[in-house]
Design a protein around this motif. Structure first.
Motif, short mmCIF file in Angstrom:
data_model
loop_
_atom_site.label_atom_id
_atom_site.label_comp_id
_atom_site.label_asym_id
_atom_site.label_seq_id
_atom_site.Cartn_x
_atom_site.Cartn_y
_atom_site.Cartn_z
N LYS A 98 0.19 9.15 -7.15
CA LYS A 98 0.89 8.72 -5.94
C LYS A 98 0.40 7.34 -5.55
N ASP A 99 1.27 6.59 -4.88
CA ASP A 99 0.98 5.22 -4.52
C ASP A 99 0.18 5.10 -3.22
N LEU A 100 -0.44 3.95 -3.07
CA LEU A 100 -1.10 3.56 -1.83
C LEU A 100 -0.27 2.39 -1.29
N VAL A 101 0.17 2.49 -0.02
CA VAL A 101 1.14 1.53 0.50
C VAL A 101 0.64 0.88 1.78
N ASN A 102 0.73 -0.45 1.83
CA ASN A 102 0.51 -1.21 3.06
C ASN A 102 1.90 -1.30 3.70
N THR A 103 2.14 -0.48 4.71
CA THR A 103 3.49 -0.30 5.25
C THR A 103 4.02 -1.56 5.93
N LEU A 104 5.31 -1.77 5.78
CA LEU A 104 5.98 -2.97 6.30
C LEU A 104 5.83 -3.08 7.82
N ALA A 105 6.12 -2.01 8.54
CA ALA A 105 6.14 -2.06 10.00
C ALA A 105 4.78 -2.39 10.61
N THR A 106 3.70 -2.00 9.93
CA THR A 106 2.36 -2.21 10.48
C THR A 106 1.59 -3.32 9.76
N SER A 107 2.23 -3.98 8.82
CA SER A 107 1.51 -4.98 8.01
C SER A 107 1.11 -6.20 8.83
N LYS A 108 -0.04 -6.73 8.50
CA LYS A 108 -0.57 -7.95 9.12
C LYS A 108 -1.08 -8.86 8.02
N VAL A 109 -0.99 -10.14 8.24
CA VAL A 109 -1.56 -11.06 7.28
C VAL A 109 -3.04 -10.76 7.16
N GLY A 110 -3.52 -10.64 5.95
CA GLY A 110 -4.93 -10.35 5.71
C GLY A 110 -5.22 -8.89 5.41
N ASP A 111 -4.23 -8.01 5.55
CA ASP A 111 -4.45 -6.62 5.15
C ASP A 111 -4.86 -6.62 3.68
N ARG A 112 -5.86 -5.80 3.35
CA ARG A 112 -6.35 -5.82 1.98
C ARG A 112 -6.90 -4.46 1.59
N VAL A 113 -7.01 -4.26 0.29
CA VAL A 113 -7.65 -3.06 -0.25
C VAL A 113 -8.36 -3.45 -1.53
N THR A 114 -9.58 -2.92 -1.71
CA THR A 114 -10.32 -3.11 -2.95
C THR A 114 -10.44 -1.75 -3.61
N ILE A 115 -10.03 -1.69 -4.87
CA ILE A 115 -10.00 -0.44 -5.63
C ILE A 115 -10.91 -0.60 -6.83
N ALA A 116 -11.72 0.44 -7.09
CA ALA A 116 -12.65 0.39 -8.22
C ALA A 116 -12.61 1.69 -9.01
N SER A 117 -12.95 1.58 -10.28
CA SER A 117 -13.14 2.77 -11.13
C SER A 117 -14.64 2.91 -11.30
N LEU A 118 -15.24 3.65 -10.40
CA LEU A 118 -16.69 3.71 -10.32
C LEU A 118 -17.32 4.57 -11.41
#
Length: 137
Positions: A98-118
């Protein structure tokens, strides 16, 4: 005394201009499949274009990617999509394929996510985020 108001992403690295190599910040304005073997590991991928989907590669332990929304507030959304056999661990829950989504309605410049395979060959882990991110139902 003067004051400074700052809002937006603080990016560490060098932006890739005109295909120059050795840089770790890249702008992506269309759907993009992240590739481990071409040097995407450790990169920060930016997007200011609506509906861009970043597809993650099959998991190989030790990889990290950061995705940043640089579009105007409420005008841009990002989707991080795992490989069909993988999932994303976020907010204590694992959502398989399943996807991870930065939603359009709540998005702000600078929203970010860091994903790792630990230490897993089954799921990616969100290790840092800013903004509103939702797991696909």
């Amino acid at each position: 005394m003067a004051s400074t108001l700052f809002r937006g992403p603080v990016l560490v690295g060098k932006k890739n201009e005109a295909g120059v190599t050795g840089f770790n910040i890249e702008q992506k304005d269309s759907n993009y499949t992240v590739v481990i073997n071409n040097g995407d590991c450790g990169k920060t991928l930016l997007s200011n274009t609506k509906d861009v989907v970043f597809t993650l590669p099959a998991i190989a332990v030790g990889n990290v990617f950061t995705f940043v929304n640089t579009g105007a507030d409420g005008q841009n959304n990002l989707t991080i999509s795992p490989n069909a056999s993988d999932g994303i661990l976020y907010l204590g829950g694992l959502v398989d394929d399943k996807d991870l989504v930065n939603t359009l309605a709540t998005s702000k410049v600078g929203d970010r996510v860091t994903i790792a395979s630990l230490n897993s060959t089954v799921f990616w882990t969100v290790v840092d985020s800013q903004g509103v991110w939702a797991k696909e139902a």
